[in-house]
Design an enzyme around this catalytic site. Sequence first.
Site, PDB file in Angstrom:
ATOM      1  N   ALA A   1      -1.964  11.060   8.935  1.00  0.00           N
ATOM      2  CA  ALA A   1      -0.758  10.781   8.156  1.00  0.00           C
ATOM      3  C   ALA A   1       0.060  12.033   7.792  1.00  0.00           C
ATOM      4  CB  ALA A   1      -1.126   9.997   6.895  1.00  0.00           C
TER       5      ALA A   1
ATOM      6  N   GLN B   1     -12.693   5.873   5.296  1.00  0.00           N
ATOM      7  CA  GLN B   1     -13.094   4.502   5.609  1.00  0.00           C
ATOM      8  C   GLN B   1     -14.384   4.405   6.420  1.00  0.00           C
ATOM      9  OE1 GLN B   1     -10.079   1.512   5.034  1.00  0.00           O
ATOM     10  NE2 GLN B   1     -11.232   2.661   3.536  1.00  0.00           N
TER      11      GLN B   1
ATOM     12  N   LYS C   1     -13.996   4.258  15.222  1.00  0.00           N
ATOM     13  CA  LYS C   1     -13.880   5.722  15.420  1.00  0.00           C
ATOM     14  C   LYS C   1     -14.150   6.482  14.124  1.00  0.00           C
ATOM     15  CE  LYS C   1      -9.904   6.570  13.199  1.00  0.00           C
ATOM     16  NZ  LYS C   1      -9.694   7.567  12.134  1.00  0.00           N
TER      17      LYS C   1
ATOM     18  N   GLY D   1       0.833  -1.201   0.000  1.00  0.00           N
ATOM     19  CA  GLY D   1       0.000   0.000   0.000  1.00  0.00           C
ATOM     20  C   GLY D   1       0.864   1.247   0.000  1.00  0.00           C
TER      21      GLY D   1
ATOM     22  N   GLY E   1      -0.783   4.683  -0.189  1.00  0.00           N
ATOM     23  CA  GLY E   1      -1.643   5.866  -0.110  1.00  0.00           C
ATOM     24  C   GLY E   1      -1.055   6.868   0.872  1.00  0.00           C
ATOM     25  N   ASN E   2      -1.932   7.673   1.444  1.00  0.00           N
ATOM     26  CA  ASN E   2      -1.520   8.717   2.364  1.00  0.00           C
ATOM     27  C   ASN E   2      -0.813   8.108   3.597  1.00  0.00           C
ATOM     28  OD1 ASN E   2      -3.131  11.050   4.501  1.00  0.00           O
ATOM     29  ND2 ASN E   2      -1.738  11.634   2.874  1.00  0.00           N
TER      30      ASN E   2
ATOM     31  N   PHE F   1      -0.163   0.564  -6.216  1.00  0.00           N
ATOM     32  CA  PHE F   1      -1.216   0.318  -7.206  1.00  0.00           C
ATOM     33  C   PHE F   1      -0.926   1.304  -8.340  1.00  0.00           C
ATOM     34  CE2 PHE F   1      -5.573   1.167  -8.780  1.00  0.00           C
ATOM     35  CZ  PHE F   1      -5.957  -0.126  -9.098  1.00  0.00           C
TER      36      PHE F   1
ATOM     37  N   PHE G   1     -10.051  -2.778  -0.487  1.00  0.00           N
ATOM     38  CA  PHE G   1      -9.182  -3.389  -1.503  1.00  0.00           C
ATOM     39  C   PHE G   1      -8.474  -4.652  -0.995  1.00  0.00           C
ATOM     40  CE2 PHE G   1      -8.841   1.290  -2.704  1.00  0.00           C
ATOM     41  CZ  PHE G   1      -9.883   1.211  -3.617  1.00  0.00           C
TER      42      PHE G   1
HETATM   43  N1  LIG Z   1      -4.398   8.690   5.965  1.00  0.00           N
HETATM   44  C1  LIG Z   1      -4.379   8.698   7.273  1.00  0.00           C
HETATM   45  O1  LIG Z   1      -4.226   9.745   7.938  1.00  0.00           O
HETATM   46  C2  LIG Z   1      -4.501   7.387   8.018  1.00  0.00           C
HETATM   47  C3  LIG Z   1      -3.983   7.308   9.313  1.00  0.00           C
HETATM   48  C4  LIG Z   1      -4.103   6.123  10.014  1.00  0.00           C
HETATM   49  C5  LIG Z   1      -4.709   5.032   9.414  1.00  0.00           C
HETATM   50  N2  LIG Z   1      -5.184   5.112   8.151  1.00  0.00           N
HETATM   51  C6  LIG Z   1      -5.764   3.909   7.560  1.00  0.00           C
HETATM   52  O2  LIG Z   1      -4.800   3.352   6.692  1.00  0.00           O
HETATM   53  C7  LIG Z   1      -5.433   2.615   5.626  1.00  0.00           C
HETATM   54  C8  LIG Z   1      -4.831   3.042   4.302  1.00  0.00           C
HETATM   55  O3  LIG Z   1      -5.150   4.399   4.093  1.00  0.00           O
HETATM   56  P1  LIG Z   1      -4.289   5.382   3.186  1.00  0.00           P
HETATM   57  O4  LIG Z   1      -4.498   6.743   3.772  1.00  0.00           O
HETATM   58  O5  LIG Z   1      -2.896   4.890   3.032  1.00  0.00           O
HETATM   59  O6  LIG Z   1      -4.982   5.221   1.758  1.00  0.00           O
HETATM   60  P2  LIG Z   1      -5.686   6.379   0.893  1.00  0.00           P
HETATM   61  O7  LIG Z   1      -6.959   6.772   1.539  1.00  0.00           O
HETATM   62  O8  LIG Z   1      -4.689   7.438   0.619  1.00  0.00           O
HETATM   63  O9  LIG Z   1      -6.108   5.591  -0.422  1.00  0.00           O
HETATM   64  C9  LIG Z   1      -5.462   5.661  -1.623  1.00  0.00           C
HETATM   65  C10 LIG Z   1      -4.718   4.389  -1.920  1.00  0.00           C
HETATM   66  O10 LIG Z   1      -5.612   3.390  -2.442  1.00  0.00           O
HETATM   67  C11 LIG Z   1      -4.998   2.845  -3.602  1.00  0.00           C
HETATM   68  N3  LIG Z   1      -5.970   2.232  -4.493  1.00  0.00           N
HETATM   69  C12 LIG Z   1      -6.887   2.832  -5.264  1.00  0.00           C
HETATM   70  N4  LIG Z   1      -7.582   1.906  -5.962  1.00  0.00           N
HETATM   71  C13 LIG Z   1      -7.089   0.698  -5.595  1.00  0.00           C
HETATM   72  C14 LIG Z   1      -7.396  -0.645  -5.948  1.00  0.00           C
HETATM   73  N5  LIG Z   1      -8.379  -0.948  -6.810  1.00  0.00           N
HETATM   74  N6  LIG Z   1      -6.680  -1.644  -5.365  1.00  0.00           N
HETATM   75  C15 LIG Z   1      -5.720  -1.368  -4.466  1.00  0.00           C
HETATM   76  N7  LIG Z   1      -5.370  -0.124  -4.107  1.00  0.00           N
HETATM   77  C16 LIG Z   1      -6.065   0.895  -4.657  1.00  0.00           C
HETATM   78  C17 LIG Z   1      -4.302   4.011  -4.235  1.00  0.00           C
HETATM   79  O11 LIG Z   1      -3.344   3.565  -5.149  1.00  0.00           O
HETATM   80  C18 LIG Z   1      -3.662   4.659  -3.006  1.00  0.00           C
HETATM   81  O12 LIG Z   1      -2.462   4.011  -2.676  1.00  0.00           O
HETATM   82  C19 LIG Z   1      -6.937   2.910   5.779  1.00  0.00           C
HETATM   83  O13 LIG Z   1      -7.579   1.841   6.408  1.00  0.00           O
HETATM   84  C20 LIG Z   1      -6.976   4.131   6.677  1.00  0.00           C
HETATM   85  O14 LIG Z   1      -8.147   4.216   7.486  1.00  0.00           O
HETATM   86  C21 LIG Z   1      -5.081   6.269   7.428  1.00  0.00           C
HETATM   87  O1  LIG Z   2      -8.267  11.015   7.958  1.00  0.00           O
HETATM   88  P1  LIG Z   2      -9.063   9.861   8.539  1.00  0.00           P
HETATM   89  O2  LIG Z   2     -10.432  10.277   8.970  1.00  0.00           O
HETATM   90  O3  LIG Z   2      -9.030   8.666   7.672  1.00  0.00           O
HETATM   91  O4  LIG Z   2      -8.320   9.484   9.908  1.00  0.00           O
HETATM   92  C1  LIG Z   2      -6.958   9.286   9.851  1.00  0.00           C
HETATM   93  C2  LIG Z   2      -6.457   8.540  11.061  1.00  0.00           C
HETATM   94  O5  LIG Z   2      -7.159   7.346  11.230  1.00  0.00           O
HETATM   95  C3  LIG Z   2      -6.457   9.378  12.304  1.00  0.00           C
HETATM   96  O6  LIG Z   2      -5.850   8.654  13.347  1.00  0.00           O
END
Ligand SMILES: NC(=O)c1ccc[n+]([C@@H]2O[C@H](COP(=O)([O-])OP(=O)(O)OC[C@H]3O[C@@H](n4cnc5c(N)ncnc54)[C@H](O)[C@@H]3O)[C@@H](O)[C@H]2O)c1
Ligand SMILES: O=P(O)(O)OC[C@H](O)CO
Length: 387
Positions: free
Chosen positions: A185, A335, A241, A41, A43-44, A73, A129
């Site tokens: 993030a 999410q 949450k 993964g 993403g962010n 991806f 995903f």
């Molecule tokens: N962003 C935050 O601040 C944060 C913080 C803590 C936890 N999380 C959790 O981490 C997890 C990942 O979140 P994120 O922020 O890295 O993702 P994101 O919300 O930035 O999502 C984008 C990602 O999804 C990918 N994507 C899009 N279509 C896809 C497909 N068909 N198959 C596979 N990948 C695909 C993209 O390439 C990109 O890498 C989530 O469960 C989120 O709740 C996020």
């Molecule tokens: O930006 P959100 O709402 O996906 O939250 C990000 C993290 O889960 C916060 O801890």
Amino acid sequence: MLSSTSARRLSLLGSQVASSARLSSTAAMAPAAKYKVSVIGSGNWGSAIAKIVAENTASNPEAFDLNVRMWVFEEMIGDKKLTEIINTQHENVKYLPGIRLPSNLVAVPDLVECVTGSDILIFNVPHQFLPRICSQLKGKIPPSVRAVSCIKGVELSANGITLIASYITEQLGIYCGALSGANLAPEVAQEKFSETTIAYKVPDAADSITQKTIKTLFHRPYFHVSVVNDLAGVSLAGALKNIVALASGFVDGMGWGDNAKAAIIRRGLLEMTQFSREFFPESEASTFTEESCGVADVITSCAGGRNHKLGVAMIKTKKPVFELENELLKGQKAQGVTTAQEVNAFLTKRGKAAEYPLFTAVNDIIFNGLDSSALPEILEKVEKKVE
Ligand SMILES: NC(=O)c1ccc[n+]([C@@H]2O[C@H](COP(=O)([O-])OP(=O)(O)OC[C@H]3O[C@@H](n4cnc5c(N)ncnc54)[C@H](O)[C@@H]3O)[C@@H](O)[C@H]2O)c1
Ligand SMILES: O=P(O)(O)OC[C@H](O)CO
């Protein structure tokens, strides 16, 4: 005297001898080789965590192989592949712009190639995903591999709700822990101080990958890690949450102020702990109060997260939720939307939706046209009555 938290942490460190010897451990048992790490993964949060892990493999060369592979991806940014941009400019220009990634972090577009030969896998994709990713990896991962999921969500199946880490274990036959905390993030990526919680219970007494190995992989001076045993509590706190964060966004969208938001947070925390106690009785109440993945994450998510932002915009614009998600988050995912739907489907099937009025109302506001101004009236129905 030790506080209950300190005593719990000490007892955890002393009890790394664990239960389920079901998971084989040939490589994990081998005396401290250099562990190879891959992140699934980008993403962010995927990119921010990959940055942390690559910093730590560089700082701990006796324990880890320097290079960390990160599955991307693949997509085109203009006329260039995102993987090429990451590997040449060391920046994920789409999902974590403005942050320099370590040069020992290598973007790989092929999922199987990315994980092959790795000892530790870190799962970090939007939870919707994951099933496809697991189906691509099924049968290709040795049982000795260990994993940590940073995903906040749940997996809904005909049998009910499964924790993401348990789903990974079921699908791939490898032990998986969970990381979750008050971790926006962009702040973590800018190295602003935060804390996190990792649930990791060493699955085999002979494992050389211990809680200490896992802590070394994630802990940074700006990212403090607490390791616990409570997989259910850590996983559910992170998933649920997001529903509360959407509700807090609705309240801000209506301009109701901080008292109203505090009321929603109070009710949200109640339903989070009620859900965990009722359906995952092995979860520990202290995880919600004492660890970063509990109250702390609710606070940060209800102040500055993407779910909160989406909740505000839904009320202000009245646009359909997935249209708004695309417009506002530009490929990132909130999410809470899918989690609210999954939790509601589960509770409805069990005849329990009325016992979770906030979770149910969030789903009804998003998908069934409920007016968010009905929230106080809905919540009043479950308040204690004075005779
Ligand atoms: N962003 C935050 O601040 C944060 C913080 C803590 C936890 N999380 C959790 O981490 C997890 C990942 O979140 P994120 O922020 O890295 O993702 P994101 O919300 O930035 O999502 C984008 C990602 O999804 C990918 N994507 C899009 N279509 C896809 C497909 N068909 N198959 C596979 N990948 C695909 C993209 O390439 C990109 O890498 C989530 O469960 C989120 O709740 C996020
Ligand atoms: O930006 P959100 O709402 O996906 O939250 C990000 C993290 O889960 C916060 O801890």
